[in-house]
Design a protein around this motif. Structure first.
Motif, mmCIF file in Angstrom:
data_model
loop_
_atom_site.group_PDB
_atom_site.id
_atom_site.type_symbol
_atom_site.label_atom_id
_atom_site.label_comp_id
_atom_site.label_asym_id
_atom_site.label_seq_id
_atom_site.Cartn_x
_atom_site.Cartn_y
_atom_site.Cartn_z
ATOM 1 N N SER A 219 0.856 -0.971 -0.022
ATOM 2 C CA SER A 219 -0.092 -0.220 -0.235
ATOM 3 C C SER A 219 1.200 0.966 0.191
ATOM 4 O O SER A 219 0.773 2.042 -0.347
ATOM 5 C CB SER A 219 -1.424 -0.242 1.311
ATOM 6 N N ALA A 220 2.183 1.412 0.785
ATOM 7 C CA ALA A 220 2.852 2.429 0.795
ATOM 8 C C ALA A 220 3.856 2.490 -0.812
ATOM 9 O O ALA A 220 4.226 3.861 -0.961
ATOM 10 C CB ALA A 220 3.908 2.142 2.025
ATOM 11 N N THR A 226 2.258 5.197 -8.541
ATOM 12 C CA THR A 226 1.644 6.485 -9.197
ATOM 13 C C THR A 226 2.118 7.393 -9.916
ATOM 14 O O THR A 226 1.975 7.688 -10.395
ATOM 15 C CB THR A 226 0.078 6.899 -8.521
ATOM 16 N N VAL A 227 3.395 7.787 -9.401
ATOM 17 C CA VAL A 227 3.975 9.106 -9.986
ATOM 18 C C VAL A 227 4.841 8.557 -10.923
ATOM 19 O O VAL A 227 4.257 9.249 -11.779
ATOM 20 C CB VAL A 227 4.848 9.895 -8.368
ATOM 21 N N LEU A 228 5.427 7.673 -10.909
ATOM 22 C CA LEU A 228 6.448 6.829 -11.952
ATOM 23 C C LEU A 228 5.785 6.655 -12.989
ATOM 24 O O LEU A 228 6.255 7.266 -14.293
ATOM 25 C CB LEU A 228 7.048 5.813 -10.979
ATOM 26 N N ALA A 229 4.878 6.147 -12.540
ATOM 27 C CA ALA A 229 3.228 6.457 -13.889
ATOM 28 C C ALA A 229 3.497 7.142 -14.764
ATOM 29 O O ALA A 229 3.194 8.277 -16.011
ATOM 30 C CB ALA A 229 2.243 5.076 -13.927
ATOM 31 N N GLU A 230 3.270 8.358 -13.404
ATOM 32 C CA GLU A 230 2.435 10.172 -14.452
ATOM 33 C C GLU A 230 4.553 10.749 -15.421
ATOM 34 O O GLU A 230 3.798 11.200 -15.905
ATOM 35 C CB GLU A 230 2.023 10.742 -13.440
#
Length: 476
Positions: A219-220, A226-230
């Motif tokens: 979860s952490a 998510t940031v890496l994907a963005e």
């Protein structure tokens, strides 16, 4: 009369006939002390009370009662007190023969070690009970097979297997041999495989116990992923730009290689001088930070006063040895040679002949008849001022600058001759004909002729004043 006799006979018989419930039935166990055990079965077939209980085909008790609890049959067994069984004993419903009676067989466990002892009111659970196959079940399965339940399929399998192996018998045999070797290897490594499985079991158990921690970690990680994907496009552009920077850097280094090598070669003398300076540079920087006072002056300043200290070496033996006890230098033989400028000198670098020098004299006599120099005291005017003493150095053609005939400077890397000296750090120590502190090229070697002879305490009986002693006149 006959009717009365018959009635009397029936009455007597009715009074003395035994109760059928008290008569012993077939089977059973020997009478005597016993303990009772309850065994749970999913199916007891046609087992009846008073059936035998056997251990190793020996009757040791009987079935006392059969009851039902839900879908589980409870069989109460009466066992002779003299029979000892482990607490984890097993029970099975078996048959004496093909059409014989059913009985309960008790035995020690075969998949685990015996533990404890079977006592009164003990329970043998479903996990340790079973029943044998019935004759009807065996005949039904055989009938299914014989009535086309599987023979046709077996025939097809046999035909196809024969067709597949036809002409490939060697390959099949080789495969079987390899399979045998593989199985044999697995059998030899059985202990390792068991340990690996046990270790995997412990690992999975630990992971199961830490399931919450692993879930929190995942979860952490979710926000970071998510940031890496963005930022995927920006990261791709950065990696592409980094590759272009690497190509440009490689081209710059290739084109500036010669200039870089030349700069490094030009920097080499500076680095050599820094190495020769040793710890003098950091000491000077330390002094510069506290200029005009030395770093250790802080402990000497008290208010508006400065404490000073003086250390004097008053070793009388060393003073007398320096003034009187050194052996005189032997007068070198005359050698002919030409120095630059037309003067005569010795035939090797670092030595001078004893011939005529400009101004007259042999070079062993000082002007004014004072006498030769003290050994090891070469006037500073003879040495290069403010620089290194090169290997090919020759002293000036002055009476004060004469060297012993066997003194020469050997180049760095030369073999150290017996009795020679390799000055540490290229700085001449005391005990040579050169003033202490004279700088030589790093690795230069002084030949044995450049070292002062050890003091022997000998005197020559001459008398004179202090000036004669300092000038060396008393040592002739």
């Amino acid at each position: 009369m006959g009717a009365a006799l018959l009635a009397a006979t029936v009455g007597v018989a009715g009074c003395t006939a035994p109760d059928l419930a008290d008569l012993p039935l077939p089977g059973g166990a020997p009478s005597g002390p016993a303990y009772r055990v309850t065994a749970e079965f999913t199916d007891v077939l046609d087992l009846v009370p008073q059936a035998s209980v056997k251990v190793n085909d020996v009757t040791v008790g009987s079935v006392e009662k059969i009851s039902l609890r839900g879908w589980t049959a409870l069989v109460r067994l009466r066992i002779d007190r003299a029979v000892k069984l482990p607490g984890n004993a097993t029970a099975a419903v078996r048959q004496t023969s093909l059409l014989g009676e059913k009985y309960v067989a008790l035995a020690a466990p075969v998949t685990e070690a015996p533990a404890g002892q079977l006592d009164d009111d003990a329970v043998i659970p479903l996990a340790r009970t079973k029943r044998s196959a019935e004759v009807e079940e065996v005949l039904a399965a055989l009938g299914l097979l014989l009535n086309g339940g599987g023979l046709a399929q077996l025939k097809t399998i046999n035909q196809e297997l024969s067709a597949a192996l036809e002409g490939r018998e060697p390959a099949a045999r080789d495969a079987l041999r390899q399979l045998d070797a593989f199985v044999t290897g697995l059998d030899r490594q059985k202990a390792d495989l068991v340990r690996a499985v046990d270790a995997l079991d412990r690992l999975t158990g630990r992971l199961a116990r830490q399931r919450a921690v692993i879930g929190d970690a995942l979860s952490a990680l979710d926000p970071g992923l998510t940031v890496l994907a963005e930022q995927r496009e920006q990261l791709s552009d950065a990696l592409t730009a980094l590759g272009e920077l690497g190509r440009v850097g490689a081209r710059v280094v290739t084109e500036s290689r010669e200039d870089l090598v030349a700069s490094l070669k030009a920097l080499q003398p500076t680095l050599e001088q820094l190495v020769r300076a040793g710890d003098a540079l950091p000491k000077s920087l330390d002094f510069m930070l506290s200029y005009p006072f030395p770093p250790n002056v802080t402990g000497a300043i008290v208010g508006d006063y400065i404490n000073l200290s003086l250390t004097a070496d008053l070793d009388a033996a060393a003073i007398l040895a320096n003034l009187f006890s050194a052996k005189p230098v032997a007068k070198p033989p005359s050698r002919s040679g030409t120095r630059p400028g037309g003067s005569t000198s010795g035939g090797r670098p670092g030595s001078t002949g004893g011939g005529q020098r400009p101004g007259g004299g042999t070079g062993n006599d000082r002007p004014g008849g004072v006498g030769p120099l003290l050994p090891g005291v070469l006037p500073p005017v003879c040495l290069p001022v403010g620089g290194l003493l090169p290997i090919d150095w020759l002293p000036p053609l002055l009476p004060e600058c004469e060297l012993p005939p066997d003194c020469e400077l050997l180049r760095p890397g030369s073999v150290l001759p017996p009795g020679g000296l390799l000055p540490p750090g290229g700085v001449v120590p005391p005990g040579t004909i050169f003033p202490p502190g004279t700088k030589l090229p790093l690795g230069a070697i002084l030949s044995p002729g450049c070292l002062l002879p050890p003091p022997d305490g000998a005197t020559n009986g001459r008398t004179g004043g202090l000036l004669d002693v300092l000038g060396g006149g008393l040592l002739r």
